[in-house]
Motif scaffolding. Structure first.
Motif, mmCIF file in Angstrom:
data_model
loop_
_atom_site.group_PDB
_atom_site.id
_atom_site.type_symbol
_atom_site.label_atom_id
_atom_site.label_comp_id
_atom_site.label_asym_id
_atom_site.label_seq_id
_atom_site.Cartn_x
_atom_site.Cartn_y
_atom_site.Cartn_z
ATOM 1 N N GLU A 168 83.514 -30.051 59.160
ATOM 2 C CA GLU A 168 84.523 -29.518 60.122
ATOM 3 C C GLU A 168 85.855 -29.989 59.944
ATOM 4 O O GLU A 168 86.025 -31.064 59.377
ATOM 5 C CB GLU A 168 84.119 -29.590 61.601
ATOM 6 N N ASP A 169 86.718 -29.027 60.463
ATOM 7 C CA ASP A 169 88.310 -29.413 60.375
ATOM 8 C C ASP A 169 88.906 -29.651 58.866
ATOM 9 O O ASP A 169 88.205 -28.850 57.945
ATOM 10 C CB ASP A 169 88.757 -30.442 61.253
ATOM 11 N N GLU A 170 89.729 -30.352 58.770
ATOM 12 C CA GLU A 170 90.124 -30.598 57.410
ATOM 13 C C GLU A 170 89.362 -31.791 56.852
ATOM 14 O O GLU A 170 89.398 -32.831 57.351
ATOM 15 C CB GLU A 170 91.604 -30.810 57.110
ATOM 16 N N VAL A 171 88.742 -31.346 55.861
ATOM 17 C CA VAL A 171 87.587 -32.532 55.128
ATOM 18 C C VAL A 171 88.300 -33.281 53.990
ATOM 19 O O VAL A 171 88.814 -32.539 53.118
ATOM 20 C CB VAL A 171 86.442 -32.166 54.700
ATOM 21 N N ARG A 172 88.574 -34.602 54.109
ATOM 22 C CA ARG A 172 89.301 -35.561 53.096
ATOM 23 C C ARG A 172 88.102 -36.154 52.393
ATOM 24 O O ARG A 172 87.488 -36.854 52.896
ATOM 25 C CB ARG A 172 90.300 -36.375 53.765
ATOM 26 N N HIS A 173 87.610 -35.557 51.193
ATOM 27 C CA HIS A 173 86.380 -36.108 50.501
ATOM 28 C C HIS A 173 86.485 -37.362 50.375
ATOM 29 O O HIS A 173 85.584 -38.129 50.155
ATOM 30 C CB HIS A 173 86.203 -35.178 49.374
ATOM 31 N N VAL A 174 87.801 -38.051 49.883
ATOM 32 C CA VAL A 174 88.041 -39.358 49.696
ATOM 33 C C VAL A 174 89.158 -40.090 50.255
ATOM 34 O O VAL A 174 90.316 -39.496 50.199
ATOM 35 C CB VAL A 174 88.166 -39.669 48.036
ATOM 36 N N SER A 191 87.335 -36.167 58.436
ATOM 37 C CA SER A 191 87.823 -35.265 58.784
ATOM 38 C C SER A 191 88.839 -35.209 59.951
ATOM 39 O O SER A 191 88.889 -36.245 60.661
ATOM 40 C CB SER A 191 86.618 -34.288 59.210
ATOM 41 N N ASP A 192 89.774 -34.424 60.007
ATOM 42 C CA ASP A 192 91.115 -34.411 60.718
ATOM 43 C C ASP A 192 91.495 -33.117 61.135
ATOM 44 O O ASP A 192 91.782 -32.280 60.366
ATOM 45 C CB ASP A 192 92.150 -35.140 59.859
ATOM 46 N N THR A 234 80.328 -39.655 63.800
ATOM 47 C CA THR A 234 80.610 -38.133 64.300
ATOM 48 C C THR A 234 81.799 -38.042 65.182
ATOM 49 O O THR A 234 82.616 -39.113 65.612
ATOM 50 C CB THR A 234 79.141 -37.668 65.265
ATOM 51 N N LYS A 235 82.199 -36.831 65.526
ATOM 52 C CA LYS A 235 83.367 -36.671 66.561
ATOM 53 C C LYS A 235 83.152 -37.281 67.886
ATOM 54 O O LYS A 235 84.159 -37.647 68.628
ATOM 55 C CB LYS A 235 83.431 -35.087 66.734
ATOM 56 N N GLN A 236 81.888 -37.390 67.992
ATOM 57 C CA GLN A 236 81.611 -38.310 69.370
ATOM 58 C C GLN A 236 82.166 -39.849 69.207
ATOM 59 O O GLN A 236 82.686 -40.515 70.018
ATOM 60 C CB GLN A 236 80.186 -38.529 70.075
ATOM 61 N N ASP A 237 81.975 -40.515 68.061
ATOM 62 C CA ASP A 237 82.458 -41.624 67.671
ATOM 63 C C ASP A 237 84.281 -41.739 67.575
ATOM 64 O O ASP A 237 84.792 -42.615 67.833
ATOM 65 C CB ASP A 237 82.038 -42.023 66.096
ATOM 66 N N ASP A 238 84.819 -40.393 67.097
ATOM 67 C CA ASP A 238 86.185 -40.247 67.021
ATOM 68 C C ASP A 238 86.869 -41.343 66.088
ATOM 69 O O ASP A 238 87.681 -41.933 66.622
ATOM 70 C CB ASP A 238 86.675 -40.289 68.644
ATOM 71 N N ARG A 239 86.306 -41.769 64.734
ATOM 72 C CA ARG A 239 86.974 -42.539 63.950
ATOM 73 C C ARG A 239 87.479 -41.891 62.592
ATOM 74 O O ARG A 239 86.565 -41.025 62.203
ATOM 75 C CB ARG A 239 86.141 -43.731 63.744
ATOM 76 N N LYS A 240 88.631 -42.148 61.926
ATOM 77 C CA LYS A 240 89.231 -41.678 60.888
ATOM 78 C C LYS A 240 89.165 -43.027 60.086
ATOM 79 O O LYS A 240 90.128 -43.767 60.138
ATOM 80 C CB LYS A 240 90.293 -40.913 61.049
ATOM 81 N N ILE A 241 88.204 -43.143 59.398
ATOM 82 C CA ILE A 241 88.096 -44.356 58.083
ATOM 83 C C ILE A 241 89.139 -44.021 56.921
ATOM 84 O O ILE A 241 89.046 -42.961 56.434
ATOM 85 C CB ILE A 241 86.791 -44.730 57.838
#
Length: 272
Positions: A168-174, A191-192, A234-241
């Motif tokens: 979902e949203d903008e997926v940044r594959h790497v 994803s962001d 997941t979105k429930q974790d709400d982390r953008k590594i």
């Protein structure tokens, strides 16, 4: 945290490490590099470093140079690599910044890794971050590093790469990658929704292997078949590594850029 590397020779224990981190700051007066001391049960201790040399706008990746203590390669989002050295409270650019081979206008980079073959040969591995339907392009090339110089050859291996999650949203594959000592390529994706408030999601994958042919040129082998996340947030974790580092004790560290929610660090162990 937009990129991270472990300090060579620093004490390493369970849930304990010293790391160098790059941040994607863009304005004058904002720090680009910090050191972070991580110890069990204690708050991280962060120290901002003074930058000496050409000032990048948006550092997104970092890796240590094997065998060169306190030396690192930092990469900006538009595809420029900086050979830097950390001493005390200062980070110094050595030599001239180098453009990543094959980059074109509009490319966006969030990953860079350095791999040392048993022969001593160095390989650079990096990728465009991709954007939902647009796959990432992963490249590998021979690299040579002098006392104050950096040279990255033309890519000898290139692979397109996309992840099954996030979706979902903008997926940044790497969003980051690192190469383990056996050549395994670990890739983080994220994803962001581009609101700075999330919710974000992320995953970590074993994406394939890096090897060398008889001529000691790098070869990328993408994993065949469907990919399964080693870790999934997941979105429930709400982390953008956006930062991955590996420790000699077979632990990994994930670092996040959660925008308005700050950053997060987690020790883990997922090595295949």
């Amino acid at each position: 945290m937009s990129g991270m590397a472990v300090v060579e020779g620093a004490p390493v224990g369970r849930d304990s490490a010293d790391v160098v981190v790059v941040r994607d700051n863009k304005d004058d007066g904002q720090d680009r590099v910090v050191t972070v001391r991580l110890r069990p049960g204690k708050e991280p201790v962060t120290k901002a470093l003074e930058w000496e040399g050409p000032l990048p706008k948006d550092l997104e990746a970092l890796d240590a140079i094997p065998g060169r203590k306190n030396h690192y390669i930092a990469v900006a989002s538009e595809g420029t690599a900086y050979h830097i050295a950390v001493a005390g409270d200062t980070v110094t650019v050595l030599g001239r910044p180098v453009p990543l081979p094959g980059k074109v206008t509009g490319d966006n980079y969030e990953s860079f890794a350095v791999f040392r073959h048993p022969s001593g040969k160095l390989t650079a591995v990096w990728a465009t971050r991709g954007n939902s339907e647009e796959k990432s392009v992963v490249r590998a090339a021979a690299m040579t590093i002098g006392q104050a110089s950096l040279r990255i050859g033309m890519p000898a291996g290139t692979q397109e790469f996309a992840v099954p999650f996030p979706t979902e949203d903008e997926v940044r594959h790497v969003s980051d990658l690192k190469v383990l000592p056996d050549g395994t390529v670990l890739i983080a994706s994220a994803s962001d929704p581009n609101t700075d408030d999330g919710p974000f999601s992320s995953a970590l994958y074993s994406a394939g292997k890096l090897s060398m042919n008889r001529g000691l040129q790098p070869v990328l082998h993408q994993k065949k078949g469907s990919l399964t996340p080693l870790r999934r947030f997941t979105k429930q974790d709400d982390r953008k590594i956006e930062a991955v580092a590996q420790l000699p004790n077979k632990q990994e560290i994930w670092g996040t850029d959660d925008e308005n929610h700050g950053g997060f660090v987690r020790f883990d162990q997922v090595r295949p």
